[in-house]
Design an enzyme around this catalytic site. Sequence first.
Site, short mmCIF file in Angstrom:
data_model
loop_
_atom_site.label_atom_id
_atom_site.label_comp_id
_atom_site.label_asym_id
_atom_site.label_seq_id
_atom_site.Cartn_x
_atom_site.Cartn_y
_atom_site.Cartn_z
CG ASP A 178 14.45 -8.07 30.42
OD1 ASP A 178 14.74 -8.35 29.24
OD2 ASP A 178 13.33 -7.62 30.74
CG ASN B 222 17.70 -21.16 27.16
OD1 ASN B 222 17.32 -21.99 26.33
ND2 ASN B 222 16.97 -20.85 28.23
CE LYS C 74 28.70 -4.64 21.91
NZ LYS C 74 27.97 -3.39 21.55
CB SER D 56 19.57 -22.06 16.54
OG SER D 56 18.81 -21.84 15.37
CE1 TYR E 162 11.48 -19.11 18.09
CE2 TYR E 162 11.01 -20.62 16.28
CZ TYR E 162 11.60 -20.36 17.50
OH TYR E 162 12.32 -21.35 18.12
CE LYS F 253 15.21 -19.15 18.61
NZ LYS F 253 16.21 -19.06 19.70
#
Length: 269
Positions: free
Chosen positions: A52, A79, A112, A130, A144, A148
């Site tokens: 998660d 994703n 990271k 994206s 949203y 993006k």
Amino acid sequence: MSTILITGASSGIGKATALRFQSEGWNVIATMRDPSVSDLGELDNVLVTWLDVTEPASITEAIHAGTDRFGSIDVLLNNAGYGAYGPLEAFSTDRIRRQFDTNVIGLLEVTKAVLPQMRARRAGTIVNISSIGGQITLPLGTLYHGTKFAVEGLSEALHYELEPLGIRVRIVEPGMIRTDFGGRSFDFAMGEDLTDYAPTAAAMGRLFGRLASNPSAPELVADVIWQAVTVPGDQLRFRAGSDAIDLLDRRKTQDDATFIGGIKALMNE
């Protein structure tokens, strides 16, 4: 054998990409919030594990599990994400933070966590999903599109930062895709006292319906991701879907008034 780690692999683009890379002989670390819903683990060279992006401990555990099974991670596909739509006034601070924590902060945290091993090898590829919504906006998409647009900017900056270390960054910009984006991956808010926004919401529904009338298959995006990973060169952005190509070309060539006027005209048809 190369290895890819995919976030949000339970369905849609993530699952289609897992299947594509597995079919090409890759090791796949397919991560998701609920591994019990996935059948990907039945395939050879696929590890299904919990991740998660809003839970730092799960990121560490998934990477350790993947490297213990397959060794180093060669490609990261960021994703996981969802779309929050509605008037800004309708969203609590917690829901605002959840959108950015998932689509932006989570992406950064996973990146990271994978970077040290890529940096040590002076090799690796990071692919960030994206959207056409990272270059253009639709009504009621403040949250949203904000996330993006952030993914676009941070990815481009990382491209400069990581290229000297042998690590490539790629951005994939899908158009409307046949996924569950309108279902569990969609968070719509509209308070009963916010009737002033009702005409815009109705127009947005019509516009979204037109734009989504002929969505591309998730497998098409998986093909573009495969290209982004395997094609040599320094191309940063890859579009996925004929609608993405068309709309992003228009946004690039038209001034604000012309393009936004076109969106408004579609809303009012």
